[in-house]
Design an enzyme around this catalytic site. Structure first.
Site, PDB file in Angstrom:
ATOM      1  N   ASN A   9    -171.839 -41.259 -14.668  1.00  0.00           N
ATOM      2  CA  ASN A   9    -172.635 -40.397 -13.791  1.00  0.00           C
ATOM      3  C   ASN A   9    -173.817 -39.890 -14.612  1.00  0.00           C
ATOM      4  OD1 ASN A   9    -173.686 -38.461 -12.119  1.00  0.00           O
ATOM      5  ND2 ASN A   9    -171.856 -37.143 -12.108  1.00  0.00           N
ATOM      6  N   TRP A  10    -174.983 -40.468 -14.336  1.00  0.00           N
ATOM      7  CA  TRP A  10    -176.160 -40.114 -15.139  1.00  0.00           C
ATOM      8  C   TRP A  10    -176.745 -38.760 -14.733  1.00  0.00           C
ATOM      9  CZ3 TRP A  10    -179.173 -45.489 -15.179  1.00  0.00           C
ATOM     10  CH2 TRP A  10    -178.413 -46.417 -15.906  1.00  0.00           C
ATOM     11  N   LYS A  11    -176.240 -38.191 -13.660  1.00  0.00           N
ATOM     12  CA  LYS A  11    -176.716 -36.890 -13.163  1.00  0.00           C
ATOM     13  C   LYS A  11    -178.251 -36.889 -13.042  1.00  0.00           C
ATOM     14  CE  LYS A  11    -172.464 -34.817 -14.765  1.00  0.00           C
ATOM     15  NZ  LYS A  11    -171.715 -33.667 -15.236  1.00  0.00           N
ATOM     16  N   HIS A  92    -168.271 -34.097  -6.097  1.00  0.00           N
ATOM     17  CA  HIS A  92    -168.465 -33.660  -7.487  1.00  0.00           C
ATOM     18  C   HIS A  92    -168.579 -32.135  -7.518  1.00  0.00           C
ATOM     19  CE1 HIS A  92    -170.006 -33.135 -11.510  1.00  0.00           C
ATOM     20  NE2 HIS A  92    -169.614 -34.374 -11.768  1.00  0.00           N
ATOM     21  N   GLU A  94    -170.367 -30.209  -9.170  1.00  0.00           N
ATOM     22  CA  GLU A  94    -171.739 -29.676  -9.177  1.00  0.00           C
ATOM     23  C   GLU A  94    -172.321 -29.624  -7.763  1.00  0.00           C
ATOM     24  OE1 GLU A  94    -173.156 -32.331 -12.230  1.00  0.00           O
ATOM     25  OE2 GLU A  94    -171.851 -31.300 -13.660  1.00  0.00           O
ATOM     26  N   GLU A 164    -161.638 -34.182 -12.251  1.00  0.00           N
ATOM     27  CA  GLU A 164    -162.569 -33.601 -13.217  1.00  0.00           C
ATOM     28  C   GLU A 164    -162.351 -32.091 -13.278  1.00  0.00           C
ATOM     29  OE1 GLU A 164    -166.224 -36.346 -13.806  1.00  0.00           O
ATOM     30  OE2 GLU A 164    -166.661 -35.014 -12.144  1.00  0.00           O
ATOM     31  N   GLY A 170    -169.008 -31.136 -19.336  1.00  0.00           N
ATOM     32  CA  GLY A 170    -170.167 -30.773 -20.140  1.00  0.00           C
ATOM     33  C   GLY A 170    -169.894 -29.690 -21.165  1.00  0.00           C
ATOM     34  N   SER A 210    -165.931 -34.300 -20.394  1.00  0.00           N
ATOM     35  CA  SER A 210    -166.052 -34.455 -21.848  1.00  0.00           C
ATOM     36  C   SER A 210    -165.253 -35.640 -22.388  1.00  0.00           C
ATOM     37  CB  SER A 210    -165.660 -33.161 -22.566  1.00  0.00           C
ATOM     38  OG  SER A 210    -166.530 -32.107 -22.181  1.00  0.00           O
ATOM     39  N   GLY A 231    -169.947 -38.388 -18.012  1.00  0.00           N
ATOM     40  CA  GLY A 231    -171.254 -37.766 -17.870  1.00  0.00           C
ATOM     41  C   GLY A 231    -172.099 -38.024 -19.113  1.00  0.00           C
ATOM     42  N   GLY A 232    -172.171 -37.040 -19.985  1.00  0.00           N
ATOM     43  CA  GLY A 232    -173.032 -37.103 -21.174  1.00  0.00           C
ATOM     44  C   GLY A 232    -172.921 -38.401 -21.976  1.00  0.00           C
TER      45      GLY A 232
HETATM   46  P1  13P Z   1    -169.316 -34.827 -19.010  1.00  0.00           P
HETATM   47  O1  13P Z   1    -168.704 -36.154 -19.408  1.00  0.00           O
HETATM   48  O2  13P Z   1    -170.702 -34.641 -19.502  1.00  0.00           O
HETATM   49  O3  13P Z   1    -168.391 -33.694 -19.317  1.00  0.00           O
HETATM   50  O4  13P Z   1    -169.459 -34.868 -17.395  1.00  0.00           O
HETATM   51  C1  13P Z   1    -168.385 -35.263 -16.639  1.00  0.00           C
HETATM   52  C2  13P Z   1    -168.833 -35.420 -15.237  1.00  0.00           C
HETATM   53  O5  13P Z   1    -169.165 -34.453 -14.573  1.00  0.00           O
HETATM   54  C3  13P Z   1    -168.904 -36.776 -14.698  1.00  0.00           C
HETATM   55  O6  13P Z   1    -169.093 -36.763 -13.318  1.00  0.00           O
END
Ligand code: 13P
Length: 247
Positions: A9-11, A92, A94, A164, A170, A210, A231-232
């Protein structure tokens, strides 16, 4: 055998040239093993990424459940499918948190995506306050009931779930493999209670929060963890590929 999946997920990150370069780099080194690799870039890059004609699957992070109409700034499922998206993320944390997407709205998104044959990664997970009360199982079960458990067995078997925990997103504070396995087993149990063992055993449940190249193998070794939503660490080709090789 459940499908193993690693999704990035590149957000809201990367310029267009960075997104194209990252896609090409991952695609060129795609291990082509039994693991399905998917990336979720910004929707505005979809067309350009699809034109690269790679093997790496592409999805979008958001869409609106209406077919069309006066929803300024939104993209419909038909529009994103038209550009070649094969997957969508729904639920998600977010989007739940910053855009007030509740269980009933997410249910509409689930139905719209299924109707148009776009594959779904449905995200669930509890905030820290719920974990501290040890109420995470109940909390996550409610999320599934609200948005998924109206589906038929046939439809349910087409869903991929991502657990998640919000406190792990994050933050660098990943769930331990014991915590992840306990929740993944609980989720499979909720599905079994509603749909029976046969359906529950078919559904891939990914872990997100993470997850990185150092902890992925321990997490993926858990019986009920079928991959990751990253994510990251998905923003670096080598890290993402390392995670994809961590089964
Ligand atoms: P991180 O891997 O940056 O914690 O993010 C996880 C995430 O929200 C993937 O959708």
């Amino acid at each position: 055998m459940r499908k193993k999946i690693v999704a990035g997920n590149w957000k809201m990150n990367l310029s267009k040239s960075e997104a194209l370069a990252l896609y090409q780099s991952v695609d060129a080194q795609n291990p082509a093993n039994e693991v399905e690799l998917i990336v979720f870039p910004s929707a505005i890059y979809l067309d350009s990424l699809k034109k690269l004609d790679g093997k790496l699957k592409i999805g979008v992070q958001n869409f609106h459940p209406a077919e069309s109409g006066a929803f300024t700034g939104e993209n419909s499922i038909t529009q994103i499918k038209d550009l070649g998206a094969e997957y969508v993320l729904i639920g998600h944390s977010e989007r739940r948190m910053y855009f007030n997407e509740d269980g009933a709205f997410l249910k509409e998104k689930v139905d719209a995506a299924l109707q148009h044959d776009v594959k779904i990664i449905f995200c669930c997970g509890e905030p820290l306050s719920i974990r501290e009360m040890n109420a995470q199982d109940y909390f996550v079960e409610q999320q599934l009931i609200e948005s998924l458990f109206h589906l038929s067995n046939y439809a349910m078997e087409r869903i991929i779930i991502a657990y998640e925990p919000i406190w792990a997103i994050g933050t660098g504070k990943t769930a331990s493999s014991d915590q992840a396995e306990a929740m993944h087993a609980a989720i499979r149990g909720f599905i079994e209670k509603q749909y029976g063992k046969n359906t529950a055993e078919k559904i891939s449940i990914l872990y997100g929060g993470s997850c990185n190249a150092s902890n992925a193998s321990e997490l993926f070794a858990c019986e009920n963890v079928d991959g990751g939503l990253i994510g990251g660490a998905a923003l670096k080709a080598n890290d993402f590929l390392q995670i994809a090789k961590s089964f």
